[in-house]
Design a protein around this motif. Structure first.
Motif, PDB file in Angstrom:
ATOM      1  N   ASP A   5       0.853  -1.191   0.000  1.00  0.00           N
ATOM      2  CA  ASP A   5       0.000   0.000   0.000  1.00  0.00           C
ATOM      3  C   ASP A   5       0.890   1.242   0.000  1.00  0.00           C
ATOM      4  OD1 ASP A   5       0.845   0.412   2.640  1.00  0.00           O
ATOM      5  OD2 ASP A   5      -1.076  -0.102   3.538  1.00  0.00           O
ATOM      6  N   SER A   6       0.272   2.412  -0.008  1.00  0.00           N
ATOM      7  CA  SER A   6       1.057   3.654  -0.152  1.00  0.00           C
ATOM      8  C   SER A   6       2.072   3.824   0.977  1.00  0.00           C
ATOM      9  CB  SER A   6       0.126   4.866  -0.157  1.00  0.00           C
ATOM     10  OG  SER A   6      -0.826   4.725  -1.135  1.00  0.00           O
ATOM     11  N   LEU A   7       1.679   3.497   2.210  1.00  0.00           N
ATOM     12  CA  LEU A   7       2.601   3.697   3.331  1.00  0.00           C
ATOM     13  C   LEU A   7       3.783   2.730   3.227  1.00  0.00           C
ATOM     14  CD1 LEU A   7       3.206   5.226   5.929  1.00  0.00           C
ATOM     15  CD2 LEU A   7       1.952   3.474   7.194  1.00  0.00           C
ATOM     16  N   CYS A  44      -2.422  16.422   4.711  1.00  0.00           N
ATOM     17  CA  CYS A  44      -2.681  16.075   3.306  1.00  0.00           C
ATOM     18  C   CYS A  44      -2.536  14.576   3.113  1.00  0.00           C
ATOM     19  CB  CYS A  44      -1.759  16.834   2.358  1.00  0.00           C
ATOM     20  SG  CYS A  44      -0.062  16.288   2.398  1.00  0.00           S
ATOM     21  N   TYR A  45      -3.496  14.034   2.423  1.00  0.00           N
ATOM     22  CA  TYR A  45      -3.423  12.638   1.999  1.00  0.00           C
ATOM     23  C   TYR A  45      -2.211  12.513   1.070  1.00  0.00           C
ATOM     24  CZ  TYR A  45      -5.641   8.183   0.444  1.00  0.00           C
ATOM     25  OH  TYR A  45      -5.953   6.871   0.175  1.00  0.00           O
ATOM     26  N   VAL A  46      -1.554  11.372   1.065  1.00  0.00           N
ATOM     27  CA  VAL A  46      -0.381  11.187   0.194  1.00  0.00           C
ATOM     28  C   VAL A  46      -0.774  11.327  -1.289  1.00  0.00           C
ATOM     29  CG1 VAL A  46      -0.544   8.661   0.075  1.00  0.00           C
ATOM     30  CG2 VAL A  46       1.708   9.764  -0.029  1.00  0.00           C
ATOM     31  N   VAL A  99     -12.923   6.111  -8.480  1.00  0.00           N
ATOM     32  CA  VAL A  99     -13.193   4.664  -8.461  1.00  0.00           C
ATOM     33  C   VAL A  99     -14.030   4.316  -7.212  1.00  0.00           C
ATOM     34  CG1 VAL A  99     -12.151   2.359  -8.406  1.00  0.00           C
ATOM     35  CG2 VAL A  99     -11.036   4.213  -9.681  1.00  0.00           C
ATOM     36  N   HIS A 100     -13.558   4.720  -6.048  1.00  0.00           N
ATOM     37  CA  HIS A 100     -14.239   4.337  -4.797  1.00  0.00           C
ATOM     38  C   HIS A 100     -15.551   5.076  -4.574  1.00  0.00           C
ATOM     39  CE1 HIS A 100     -10.177   2.853  -4.065  1.00  0.00           C
ATOM     40  NE2 HIS A 100     -10.748   1.981  -3.265  1.00  0.00           N
ATOM     41  N   ASP A 101     -15.631   6.314  -5.055  1.00  0.00           N
ATOM     42  CA  ASP A 101     -16.836   7.110  -4.807  1.00  0.00           C
ATOM     43  C   ASP A 101     -18.042   6.571  -5.574  1.00  0.00           C
ATOM     44  OD1 ASP A 101     -17.362   9.597  -3.193  1.00  0.00           O
ATOM     45  OD2 ASP A 101     -18.295  10.203  -5.088  1.00  0.00           O
ATOM     46  N   SER A 119      -6.761   0.127   4.696  1.00  0.00           N
ATOM     47  CA  SER A 119      -5.969   0.390   3.484  1.00  0.00           C
ATOM     48  C   SER A 119      -5.929  -0.890   2.646  1.00  0.00           C
ATOM     49  CB  SER A 119      -4.544   0.783   3.877  1.00  0.00           C
ATOM     50  OG  SER A 119      -3.822  -0.365   4.281  1.00  0.00           O
ATOM     51  N   THR A 120      -5.351  -0.801   1.466  1.00  0.00           N
ATOM     52  CA  THR A 120      -5.315  -1.993   0.610  1.00  0.00           C
ATOM     53  C   THR A 120      -4.568  -3.147   1.301  1.00  0.00           C
ATOM     54  OG1 THR A 120      -3.391  -1.059  -0.551  1.00  0.00           O
ATOM     55  CG2 THR A 120      -5.549  -0.744  -1.562  1.00  0.00           C
ATOM     56  N   SER A 121      -3.391  -2.853   1.881  1.00  0.00           N
ATOM     57  CA  SER A 121      -2.661  -3.939   2.553  1.00  0.00           C
ATOM     58  C   SER A 121      -3.380  -4.380   3.819  1.00  0.00           C
ATOM     59  CB  SER A 121      -1.225  -3.508   2.883  1.00  0.00           C
ATOM     60  OG  SER A 121      -0.472  -3.433   1.693  1.00  0.00           O
TER      61      SER A 121
HETATM   62  P1  13P Z   1      -3.595   2.486  -0.171  1.00  0.00           P
HETATM   63  O1  13P Z   1      -2.617   3.367   0.525  1.00  0.00           O
HETATM   64  O2  13P Z   1      -4.621   1.918   0.762  1.00  0.00           O
HETATM   65  O3  13P Z   1      -2.891   1.410  -0.925  1.00  0.00           O
HETATM   66  O4  13P Z   1      -4.455   3.358  -1.180  1.00  0.00           O
HETATM   67  C1  13P Z   1      -3.929   4.059  -2.245  1.00  0.00           C
HETATM   68  C2  13P Z   1      -4.948   4.466  -3.185  1.00  0.00           C
HETATM   69  O5  13P Z   1      -4.718   5.199  -4.105  1.00  0.00           O
HETATM   70  C3  13P Z   1      -6.286   3.977  -2.974  1.00  0.00           C
HETATM   71  O6  13P Z   1      -7.100   4.353  -4.019  1.00  0.00           O
END
Ligand code: 13P
Ligand code: SF4
Length: 306
Positions: free
Chosen positions: A44-46, A115-117, A177-179, A217-219
């Motif tokens: 995931d992003s982190l 801020c979100y990454v 996508v999620h919305d 999160s995804t992970s």
């Molecule tokens: P994650 O940090 O949960 O992997 O999410 C990134 C992202 O772009 C979700 O749409």
């Protein structure tokens, strides 16, 4: 050469070039299956930000979208950071500019900015601290101020609001996508699979989150599926995650909440583009130090949280 033999040949080239370049290949959990399969780390992003900051190697091939490669370049300015799919962007990150954020700060001078990454380097440079979907609540609660300008994802901001006494002022951005995932889809999936656990990403709308059993999160979603005693899961996030779950815990059955929850930008990476980027060391992502220095402070504050 047929397509499979061709892919196998490209993978061989990538392995060879990676060694020659002393490169590491990072892939987000939404990447196409064949990219996840050749990555040194999928996450995931982190997890990917931490890896970018600490992993050995002179070259990082970032298989994801632009803000992720930019974050890697900010954290490791001495490394060559490549984004094989040059035009892979995150539309949500385009929903706020640094000028707009500066105006919001003028309107709320006592507020902290989280801020979100999923933001540009310019927006990170205007922020006090960065967060990802896996640590947004922790980050929000870590700041001294009682009011927080949260950018750009309104859904993640509203999700964090559930777990803090601080006042969150969410920006009006969202993930395309999620919305799109709706409560009706959750109800329908539950009716079809009554024994399944519903897991969703915090980029989903609040009324979808209300109906979920678990938000992560995804992970975090992958870990939950793989460690749970349950067998069936309904997954409310981008479909690329299903490949990693199937590889990591093949005994579990997962259904996608929305079968066309596809992030087109995440799917722009291909084996050919990875091979070409390693061969040419292009497209290279760099961030001017004047911006990178300020953005780095916000990201490193996040990474230093216990
Ligand atoms: P994650 O940090 O949960 O992997 O999410 C990134 C992202 O772009 C979700 O749409
Ligand atoms: Fe951006 Fe949404 Fe794609 Fe994640 S899934 S990269 S938030 S558009």
């Amino acid at each position: 050469m047929d397509r499979m033999a061709d892919s196998a040949h490209i993978v061989e080239e990538i392995v060879k070039l990676k060694e020659e370049r002393n490169a590491i290949l990072l892939a987000h959990n939404y990447q196409p299956a064949e990219i996840q399969d050749i990555a040194d780390l999928t996450g995931d992003s982190l997890e990917l930000s931490r890896a970018a900051a600490t992993m050995q190697g002179g070259v990082i091939v970032f298989c994801g979208v632009d803000f992720m490669a930019e974050t890697a370049a900010i954290l490791s300015p001495q490394k060559t950071v490549l984004l094989p799919a040059e035009d892979a962007c995150c539309p949500m990150a385009q929903m706020i500019t640094a000028d707009e954020l500066r105006l919001a700060k003028e309107r709320h001078p006592d507020a902290a900015v989280v801020c979100y990454v999923n933001t540009t380097a310019d927006v990170k440079a205007e922020s006090d601290i960065c967060c990802t979907s896996s640590n947004a609540v922790k980050v929000v609660n870590s700041v001294g101020q009682d009011t927080i300008i949260f950018v750009p994802d309104r859904n993640l901001g509203q999700y964090a609001q559930r777990f803090t006494k601080k006042t969150i002022l969410p920006w009006e951005g969202f993930c395309i996508v999620h919305d799109r995932i709706t409560p009706a889809q959750v109800k329908e999936a539950r009716a079809i699979h009554p024994d399944a656990v519903v897991l969703v990403h915090p980029e989903c709308r609040p009324d979808v989150i209300d109906l979920a059993d678990y938000v992560a999160s995804t992970s975090g979603i992958i870990r939950h599926v793989c460690t749970s005693e349950k067998k069936e899961f309904i997954i409310g996030t981008e479909v690329g995650i299903l490949h990693r779950i199937a590889k990591q815990c093949p005994d579990k059955t997962c259904y996608s909440l929305l079968s066309d929850a596809i992030c087109r930008n995440m799917k722009k990476t291909s084996l050919e583009k990875v091979r070409n980027s390693l061969a040419t060391l292009q497209p290279r992502i760099t961030v001017p130090e004047e911006v990178a220095g300020r953005a780095r402070r916000a990201i490193e504050r996040m990474l230093s949280l216990p």
